[in-house]
Design an enzyme around this catalytic site. Sequence first.
Site, PDB file in Angstrom:
ATOM      1  N   LYS A 230      36.259  43.296  34.406  1.00 13.63           N
ATOM      2  CA  LYS A 230      37.110  43.367  33.209  1.00 13.63           C
ATOM      3  C   LYS A 230      37.230  42.030  32.490  1.00 13.63           C
ATOM      4  O   LYS A 230      36.962  40.967  33.047  1.00 13.63           O
ATOM      5  CB  LYS A 230      38.466  43.990  33.557  1.00 13.63           C
ATOM      6  CG  LYS A 230      38.296  45.517  33.722  1.00 13.63           C
ATOM      7  CD  LYS A 230      39.550  46.276  33.997  1.00 13.63           C
ATOM      8  CE  LYS A 230      39.196  47.779  34.089  1.00 13.63           C
ATOM      9  NZ  LYS A 230      40.292  48.589  34.607  1.00 13.63           N
ATOM     10  N   ARG A 265      37.971  50.481  42.704  1.00 10.08           N
ATOM     11  CA  ARG A 265      37.067  51.125  41.741  1.00 10.08           C
ATOM     12  C   ARG A 265      36.174  50.030  41.161  1.00 10.08           C
ATOM     13  O   ARG A 265      36.644  49.183  40.410  1.00 10.08           O
ATOM     14  CB  ARG A 265      37.906  51.806  40.658  1.00 10.08           C
ATOM     15  CG  ARG A 265      37.108  52.582  39.639  1.00 10.08           C
ATOM     16  CD  ARG A 265      38.023  53.165  38.570  1.00 10.08           C
ATOM     17  NE  ARG A 265      37.275  53.886  37.564  1.00 10.08           N
ATOM     18  CZ  ARG A 265      36.686  53.309  36.524  1.00 10.08           C
ATOM     19  NH1 ARG A 265      36.746  52.003  36.358  1.00 10.08           N
ATOM     20  NH2 ARG A 265      36.018  54.033  35.650  1.00 10.08           N
TER      21      ARG A 265
HETATM   22  N1  HH2 Z   1      39.455  51.406  34.403  1.00 11.03           N
HETATM   23  C1  HH2 Z   1      38.601  51.960  33.519  1.00 11.03           C
HETATM   24  C2  HH2 Z   1      38.430  53.359  33.495  1.00 11.03           C
HETATM   25  N2  HH2 Z   1      39.087  54.153  34.355  1.00 11.03           N
HETATM   26  N3  HH2 Z   1      40.599  54.419  36.158  1.00 11.03           N
HETATM   27  C3  HH2 Z   1      41.442  53.886  37.029  1.00 11.03           C
HETATM   28  N4  HH2 Z   1      42.111  54.658  37.900  1.00 11.03           N
HETATM   29  N5  HH2 Z   1      41.666  52.529  37.094  1.00 11.03           N
HETATM   30  C4  HH2 Z   1      41.042  51.673  36.247  1.00 11.03           C
HETATM   31  O1  HH2 Z   1      41.300  50.437  36.333  1.00 11.03           O
HETATM   32  C5  HH2 Z   1      40.125  52.207  35.277  1.00 11.03           C
HETATM   33  C6  HH2 Z   1      39.925  53.614  35.262  1.00 11.03           C
HETATM   34  C7  HH2 Z   1      37.876  51.099  32.559  1.00 11.03           C
HETATM   35  O2  HH2 Z   1      36.716  50.588  33.103  1.00 11.03           O
HETATM   36  P1  HH2 Z   1      35.249  51.249  32.917  1.00 11.03           P
HETATM   37  O3  HH2 Z   1      35.224  52.657  33.391  1.00 11.03           O
HETATM   38  O4  HH2 Z   1      34.284  50.351  33.601  1.00 11.03           O
HETATM   39  O5  HH2 Z   1      34.955  51.167  31.356  1.00 11.03           O
HETATM   40  P2  HH2 Z   1      35.136  52.178  30.141  1.00 11.03           P
HETATM   41  O6  HH2 Z   1      36.555  52.602  30.066  1.00 11.03           O
HETATM   42  O7  HH2 Z   1      34.707  51.368  28.949  1.00 11.03           O
HETATM   43  O8  HH2 Z   1      34.237  53.360  30.375  1.00 11.03           O
END
Ligand code: HH2
Length: 286
Positions: A230, A265
Site C-alpha cells: 500500500k 492479505r
Molecule cells: N485491501 C484492498 C482490497 N480489499 N480487503 C480487506 N479485508 N482488507 C484490505 O486491506 C483490503 C481488502 C485493496 O488492495 P488491493 O486488492 O491490492 O487493490 P485494489 O483495491 O486496487 O484492487
Amino acid sequence: MGQTTRQEHSFGVGDLVTGPGPIIVGILNVTPDSFSDGGVFLNPDKAAERAITMLSEGARVIDIGGESTRPGSDPVSPEEEISRVVPVIRAILTEKPDAMISVDTYRAATAEASLEAGAGIVNDVTALRGDARLAAVVAGAGCPVILMHMQGEPKTMQQNPHYDDVVREVRDFLAGRANYAISMGVKPENIILDPGIGFGKTAEHNLTLLRDLDAIVQLGFPVLVGASRKRFIGTLTGVEEARERIIGTVTATVMSYERGATLFRVHDVRANREALAMAGAILGRG
Ligand code: HH2
C-alpha cells in the site's frame, strides 16, 4: 449452476485459525485497474494459474476481487463483477478442488454467485453496510466473513481522513459491526475483523493502528491485516513501484503478527510466508 460445488460451506473460521501458524490470504484482483496488479489477471486461466502458484507458495486462502477499491476508483456493475470473479473461482476449483476461496465483495448478488461457484469466505470492505442483503446471505451460508473498517468510500476516502482517536474509533466500529453481524445470524466464530489499512486513513493513522493492533485483537475475533504494497509503505520506504514494496510489506506483516493478527492479505506470498515462519519460531509460536 453448472459445476458441482466443492463443499457445503460447513467450513468455519475455527478450521483456519486453529490450524498451525498464521494464515496467508493471497490476493487475486481480476480487475483492469487495481493499484498494483490491475489488468494482469483478467483472463480466468491466467488468474487461476496465479492462484495455484500462490497456493503452492503457502497461501491458505485466495481472495478474489472483481472491483478495485483503490483510492479514487469507481464502482462496477454487479453483473460485471460476477462475470469477472465466477469464472476464476470455477477455473481454480477445477484445478484445485480443495482450495479455500474468499470473494472480495460487498454485494449480496456477487457473494451468492461466488458461494454457489464454490467460494467459502466473504470479504466485505464495507463490513455489511454496503448491501443490506449481504448479512442474510452470509448467515444463511454459514461461512466466515471478514468485516473491514473504512472511513468514507473509495472514491473520496483519501481526501481528508480525520479521527479524534483512530484506534478507539476503528475498534468501536468493528465491535459494532461484529454485534450487527451476530444479530443477523452470523455465528461469532465465523467473524474476522480487519482495521482496513489505507481505507480513509493517512500514513500516520495506518501506523498507529498497526502499532496498537492489540486493541482490536482484544475484541476476541481473529484479526486480518491488509497492508500489502500500500501507498504508505511506498511513502515510508521510498519505493515508488507498488510491486517492489515487498520488504515494507513483510515488516508490517511480522509486526502485526507479533501483536496478535493471524491472517495476512498479501500479494507476495512466498516472502510473507518465510518471514512469518521465522517470526513464529522466534516468538515460540512455531
Ligand atoms: N485491501 C484492498 C482490497 N480489499 N480487503 C480487506 N479485508 N482488507 C484490505 O486491506 C483490503 C481488502 C485493496 O488492495 P488491493 O486488492 O491490492 O487493490 P485494489 O483495491 O486496487 O484492487
